[in-house]
Design a protein around this motif. Structure first.
Motif, PDB file in Angstrom:
ATOM      1  N   SER A 157       0.760  -1.209   0.241  1.00  0.00           N
ATOM      2  CA  SER A 157      -0.062  -0.175  -0.264  1.00  0.00           C
ATOM      3  C   SER A 157       1.065   1.105   0.261  1.00  0.00           C
ATOM      4  O   SER A 157       2.321   0.988   0.211  1.00  0.00           O
ATOM      5  CB  SER A 157      -0.821  -0.181   1.436  1.00  0.00           C
ATOM      6  N   GLY A 158       0.129   2.472  -0.160  1.00  0.00           N
ATOM      7  CA  GLY A 158       1.169   3.626  -0.082  1.00  0.00           C
ATOM      8  C   GLY A 158       1.485   4.056  -1.607  1.00  0.00           C
ATOM      9  O   GLY A 158       1.079   3.092  -2.393  1.00  0.00           O
ATOM     10  N   GLN A 159       2.287   5.170  -1.457  1.00  0.00           N
ATOM     11  CA  GLN A 159       2.956   5.316  -2.666  1.00  0.00           C
ATOM     12  C   GLN A 159       4.183   4.446  -3.079  1.00  0.00           C
ATOM     13  O   GLN A 159       4.664   3.860  -2.455  1.00  0.00           O
ATOM     14  CB  GLN A 159       3.429   6.849  -2.521  1.00  0.00           C
ATOM     15  N   ILE A 160       4.471   4.462  -4.322  1.00  0.00           N
ATOM     16  CA  ILE A 160       5.345   3.281  -4.893  1.00  0.00           C
ATOM     17  C   ILE A 160       6.507   5.025  -4.801  1.00  0.00           C
ATOM     18  O   ILE A 160       6.103   5.510  -5.199  1.00  0.00           O
ATOM     19  CB  ILE A 160       5.139   3.227  -6.683  1.00  0.00           C
ATOM     20  N   PRO A 161       7.680   4.157  -4.661  1.00  0.00           N
ATOM     21  CA  PRO A 161       8.772   4.695  -4.021  1.00  0.00           C
ATOM     22  C   PRO A 161       9.378   5.205  -5.702  1.00  0.00           C
ATOM     23  O   PRO A 161       9.284   3.877  -6.597  1.00  0.00           O
ATOM     24  CB  PRO A 161       9.928   4.013  -3.483  1.00  0.00           C
ATOM     25  N   ILE A 162       9.654   6.366  -6.225  1.00  0.00           N
ATOM     26  CA  ILE A 162       9.658   6.957  -7.378  1.00  0.00           C
ATOM     27  C   ILE A 162      11.266   6.515  -7.658  1.00  0.00           C
ATOM     28  O   ILE A 162      11.634   6.365  -8.941  1.00  0.00           O
ATOM     29  CB  ILE A 162      10.055   8.025  -7.238  1.00  0.00           C
ATOM     30  N   ASN A 163      11.894   6.034  -6.914  1.00  0.00           N
ATOM     31  CA  ASN A 163      13.436   5.344  -7.224  1.00  0.00           C
ATOM     32  C   ASN A 163      13.737   3.777  -7.487  1.00  0.00           C
ATOM     33  O   ASN A 163      13.893   3.632  -7.931  1.00  0.00           O
ATOM     34  CB  ASN A 163      14.902   5.590  -5.768  1.00  0.00           C
ATOM     35  N   ILE A 164      11.977   3.519  -8.066  1.00  0.00           N
ATOM     36  CA  ILE A 164      12.056   2.105  -8.300  1.00  0.00           C
ATOM     37  C   ILE A 164      12.965   2.738  -9.920  1.00  0.00           C
ATOM     38  O   ILE A 164      12.975   1.428 -10.607  1.00  0.00           O
ATOM     39  CB  ILE A 164      10.330   1.532  -8.263  1.00  0.00           C
ATOM     40  N   SER A 165      12.434   3.827 -10.439  1.00  0.00           N
ATOM     41  CA  SER A 165      13.151   4.404 -11.810  1.00  0.00           C
ATOM     42  C   SER A 165      14.289   4.644 -11.859  1.00  0.00           C
ATOM     43  O   SER A 165      14.746   4.341 -13.108  1.00  0.00           O
ATOM     44  CB  SER A 165      12.277   5.772 -11.979  1.00  0.00           C
ATOM     45  N   VAL A 166      14.853   4.060 -11.202  1.00  0.00           N
ATOM     46  CA  VAL A 166      16.345   4.318 -10.907  1.00  0.00           C
ATOM     47  C   VAL A 166      16.497   2.372 -11.960  1.00  0.00           C
ATOM     48  O   VAL A 166      17.998   1.963 -12.016  1.00  0.00           O
ATOM     49  CB  VAL A 166      17.937   4.535  -9.973  1.00  0.00           C
ATOM     50  N   LEU A 167      15.864   1.143 -11.776  1.00  0.00           N
ATOM     51  CA  LEU A 167      16.047   0.067 -12.139  1.00  0.00           C
ATOM     52  C   LEU A 167      16.932  -0.179 -13.411  1.00  0.00           C
ATOM     53  O   LEU A 167      15.474  -0.285 -14.225  1.00  0.00           O
ATOM     54  CB  LEU A 167      15.087  -1.060 -11.720  1.00  0.00           C
ATOM     55  N   SER A 168      17.124   0.991 -14.234  1.00  0.00           N
ATOM     56  CA  SER A 168      16.827   1.357 -16.292  1.00  0.00           C
ATOM     57  C   SER A 168      17.318  -0.331 -16.492  1.00  0.00           C
ATOM     58  O   SER A 168      16.919  -0.747 -17.536  1.00  0.00           O
ATOM     59  CB  SER A 168      17.880   1.705 -15.763  1.00  0.00           C
ATOM     60  N   LYS A 169      17.532  -1.307 -15.892  1.00  0.00           N
ATOM     61  CA  LYS A 169      18.213  -2.659 -16.903  1.00  0.00           C
ATOM     62  C   LYS A 169      16.314  -3.350 -16.265  1.00  0.00           C
ATOM     63  O   LYS A 169      16.739  -4.709 -17.046  1.00  0.00           O
ATOM     64  CB  LYS A 169      18.890  -3.321 -16.013  1.00  0.00           C
ATOM     65  N   LEU A 170      15.139  -3.077 -15.748  1.00  0.00           N
ATOM     66  CA  LEU A 170      14.597  -3.464 -15.896  1.00  0.00           C
ATOM     67  C   LEU A 170      13.324  -4.069 -17.169  1.00  0.00           C
ATOM     68  O   LEU A 170      13.618  -2.916 -18.269  1.00  0.00           O
ATOM     69  CB  LEU A 170      13.440  -2.816 -15.181  1.00  0.00           C
ATOM     70  N   THR A 171      13.574  -5.391 -17.306  1.00  0.00           N
ATOM     71  CA  THR A 171      12.320  -5.324 -18.764  1.00  0.00           C
ATOM     72  C   THR A 171      11.019  -6.011 -18.649  1.00  0.00           C
ATOM     73  O   THR A 171       9.899  -6.053 -19.282  1.00  0.00           O
ATOM     74  CB  THR A 171      12.939  -7.032 -19.740  1.00  0.00           C
ATOM     75  N   PHE A 172      11.311  -6.225 -17.335  1.00  0.00           N
ATOM     76  CA  PHE A 172       9.663  -7.089 -16.568  1.00  0.00           C
ATOM     77  C   PHE A 172       9.359  -6.272 -15.415  1.00  0.00           C
ATOM     78  O   PHE A 172       9.958  -6.531 -14.465  1.00  0.00           O
ATOM     79  CB  PHE A 172       9.866  -8.409 -16.733  1.00  0.00           C
ATOM     80  N   LEU A 173       7.982  -5.273 -15.370  1.00  0.00           N
ATOM     81  CA  LEU A 173       7.555  -4.722 -13.826  1.00  0.00           C
ATOM     82  C   LEU A 173       6.510  -4.837 -14.131  1.00  0.00           C
ATOM     83  O   LEU A 173       5.225  -4.269 -14.435  1.00  0.00           O
ATOM     84  CB  LEU A 173       8.020  -3.200 -14.390  1.00  0.00           C
TER      85      LEU A 173
END
Length: 741
Positions: A157-173
């Motif tokens: 719950s709550g806000q999704i942390p914006i620093n998830i965006s630093v995972l620049s190698k993600l192909t699946f989220l």
């Protein structure tokens, strides 16, 4: 010459020896097991110990015991690379994959979790656990090598942390189905995730426009934004992404947009826009989507004619989508007649449009069809008699609200899987098809508002799964048959036989046999629907089909777009039923609507109606009922609509609770009634009804006896006289006996 050749071979051998040695060394080394690192093994064990896990925390009991139960520091399997759900690099021994989906984990996840020390992780799946409404920790940003991250359905719950965006190698989220999860900025999340192939944010509350930047994610293959509260204009560039195969933005009612022109190079296989405010016309170029397998545009605002690529030619060989399985065009403003889709079609839904014309017999070639809904259009003509040919696959058949005429085909062959048949509000005539008795799985049968002319179908009593039977507004006639037939059906809880010509008495056996009405679970607030899963393009597609119906409720005709499981209704109005209403009707204690109006019923209103504590509407008007209105009815605190007008009732109208809200029209046409809300006042000798509290009455289950003060007085006087006479006689005889003794 020979010696020179030997010299060359010797030189080559000298060069090959080190190479062969290196190969042998590597082969030998590769056969040696590489153990996991102690610090990573310790981190996994700490992660295990930070959660509870037991059978009660499992989404599915079959998931127990969970994978982490195999994680041990002693015994045979001490190497974490051999633990369930753990994947290691074969050369380095580092943990690179962790799959703990459906592992019965319960507890909060913190930013200092030992999980985030596994910096070599590439794939992480924690879906289908219960993280106790904790926030997604910012520590995920430390796993910079992640290419796969799945946190779906895990009670974050709550806000999704914006620093998830630093995972620049993600192909699946996948963060979907965490219903208390919020995202401040969709653009901020994806702006660095340029390698994304699969993005799912279903039911994450975003409440923002869809950013144009999504149209730049050229690797994107699937995009799920279902139920996110999106609004504004949907960027048309997203439709043109070169690798996009599956796009779903369902259930975003404030999301607007239009369909662009499509090219044959588009890889789109699934396009779902249902429940949005997309509008305009379906472009003719939609037929260029050669790979399209499923199209949902239900409950949008599309208008105009069906594209020529889909309709004016009725032959299925010309249909552009040869592998189509799902076609949903419901609830738009589309015109003309759609072409019959190819034989691969499983779901064909075009309800609530302005489509017209006749149904081609080619529809019977859809041998895999599961759901067919043509309801609420302007279709006409007779139905092809070959419809029974696919009853072994068909589960939903809804043709209501059209202009079909003629006889109803023999729909169900033996082995039929039909669950819903709705052919109401047409002009069908003649007999009921006897093949309906083969529909052993049938739950809903609605043939109301037609011109059928037949006796009561008592043979439907063999359908043990039947829950809803609506035969209203036809020309059906005769007695309704033995009480042990349809009335003994173990699941029937909605019965509407109104506006026919049925006759006979409603004996107590009918209401005594009605078992389901006595056992409805009042806490079951789920909806009546047909649910199925369909394999489409390697994806599992879930099809929910809620049942709807039109009935008379609380004095007016109402359309129920959804029906809760606990809803119970009996409507026998506007027939020719006669006799008394049995006290056993009070056993049907789950009823919400009861309508027996406009018949020839006589006798008293049963006292037991006061036991129907869930009753919301009671209509006994237009009969020949006599006696008083039982004061016990004032105990029905949910009663919103009450009508006993035009009977032969007498006495004081009860007051209190809901009875103080009913108007004059509820009691009109009963010359013997008096008291509010009628203008006729009661005379002094009229007694007010006894209150329901502070007194206990003994009621006879079979008879309703009324008393007034004259009868009571006459009883007292006659009893006194008889007592005196008998007393004197007995006294004289006792005196004689005493003297003789």
């Amino acid at each position: 010459m020979a010696s020179f050749l030997c010299y060359l071979m010797s030189i080559r051998l000298l060069f090959l020896i080190p190479l062969l040695h290196a190969i042998a060394t590597n082969c030998f080394a590769s056969r040696q097991p590489v153990l996991c690192h102690d610090d990573e093994s310790s981190a996994l064990l700490q992660f295990k110990q930070s959660f509870h896990w037991n059978l009660n925390s499992c989404f599915d009991p079959s998931d127990y015991p969970p994978k982490i139960s195999s994680w041990k520091v002693e015994g045979v399997d001490t190497d974490c690379c051999s633990w369930d759900g753990v994947e290691c690099n074969e050369e380095t021994g580092h943990v690179i994959g962790l799959d703990l989906s459906s592992s019965c984990l319960y507890g909060s996840m913190l930013s200092n979790s030992s999980l985030f020390s596994l910096v070599h992780l590439r794939r992480l799946n924690l879906a289908y656990n219960h993280f106790n409404s904790s926030q997604i920790p910012s520590g995920f940003s430390r796993l910079s090598g992640l290419t796969y991250l799945n946190l779906s359905s895990s009670s974050f719950s709550g806000q999704i942390p914006i620093n998830i965006s630093v995972l620049s190698k993600l192909t699946f989220l996948d963060l979907s189905n965490n219903f208390k999860l919020h995202l401040r900025s969709l653009q901020g999340l994806v702006q660095n995730l340029t390698r994304l192939k699969d993005l799912s944010l279903k039911y994450v509350q975003i409440s923002s426009p869809v950013p144009e930047i999504l149209g730049n994610l050229s690797c994107l293959r699937t995009l799920y934004l279902t139920g996110c509260g999106l609004h504004g204009e949907f960027p048309p560039g997203i439709f043109k992404l070169p690798n996009l195969q599956d796009l779903r933005v369902v259930s975003n009612p404030d999301l607007m947009g239009y369909l662009p022109e499509f090219h044959s190079s588009s890889p789109l296989k699934i396009l779902s826009l249902a429940g949005t405010s997309f509008s305009g016309k379906l472009p003719d170029s939609i037929g260029n989507l050669n790979s399209l397998n499923a199209l949902w545009t239900g409950k949008c605002n599309f208008s105009g004619h069906i594209p020529s690529s889909l309709g004016f030619d009725q032959h299925m060989d010309n249909f552009p989508w040869s592998q189509l399985q799902i076609l949903d065009l419901r609830s738009n403003m589309l015109q003309a007649l759609p072409q019959i889709p190819p034989p691969s079609t499983v779901v064909y839904l075009v309800a609530d449009n302005m489509l017209q014309g006749e149904v081609s017999p080619l529809i019977c070639k859809l041998s895999s069809l599961h759901s067919l809904d043509l309801s609420n259009n302007k279709f006409r003509g007779t139905l092809p008699h070959c419809l029974s040919s696919f009853s072994n696959s068909l589960s939903i058949l809804n043709l209501q609200g059209n202009n079909f005429h003629g006889t109803i085909p023999q729909l169900c062959a033996k082995g039929s899987r039909m669950k819903i048949i709705d052919m109401s509000q047409n002009q069908f005539e003649g007999l009921l098809p006897r093949s309906l008795s083969n529909c052993k799985t049938l739950e809903i049968l609605n043939l109301g508002s037609n011109q059928l002319n037949d006796v009561f179908p008592s043979w439907l009593g063999t359908l043990s799964e039947l829950r809803v039977l609506i035969l209203r507004r036809n020309g059906l006639y005769g007695v309704v048959g033995s009480p042990t037939t349809i009335f003994a059906s173990p699941n029937l809880h909605i019965l509407d036989l109104s506006s026919n010509k049925f006759t006979g008495k409603l004996t107590f056996e009918y209401f005594q046999s009605w078992k389901y009405m006595k056992k409805i679970n009042a806490d079951n607030f789920t909806y009546m629907l047909e649910f199925t899963s369909i394999q489409s393009c390697g994806f599992t597609v879930y099809q929910y089909y809620p049942y709807s119906m039109t009935i008379t409720s609380k004095g007016r005709e109402m359309m129920y777009s959804k029906i809760i499981e606990v809803f119970a209704d009996i409507d026998l109005s506007s027939n020719e039923f006669s006799g008394k209403v049995s006290e056993f009707i009070g056993n049907l204690n789950s009823l919400q609507l009861l309508n027996l109006s406009n018949n020839n019923l006589t006798g008293h209103i049963p006292l037991s109606l006061g036991d129907l504590t869930t009753l919301e509407s009671l209509d006994l008007s237009q009969n020949k009922l006599s006696g008083r209105i039982p004061w016990q009815l004032t105990q029905l605190t949910f009663l919103e609509s009450f009508n006993v007008s035009h009977n032969q009732l007498t006495g004081l109208i009860p007051h209190g609770n809901q009875f103080d809200t009913f108007e004059n029209s509820s009691f009109a046409g009963n010359l013997g009634l008096c008291g509010n809300p009628l203008s006729k006042k009661c005379e002094n000798h009229e007694q007010a009804p006894l209150p329901s509290s502070g007194i206990k009455e003994v009621q006879d289950s079979w008879f309703h006896i009324e008393f007034d003060w004259k009868i009571i007085l006459l009883g007292y006087v006659s009893g006194l006289i008889i007592g005196v006479v008998v007393g004197n006689v007995v006294t004289e005889k006792m005196q004689c006996w005493f003297v003789r003794t």
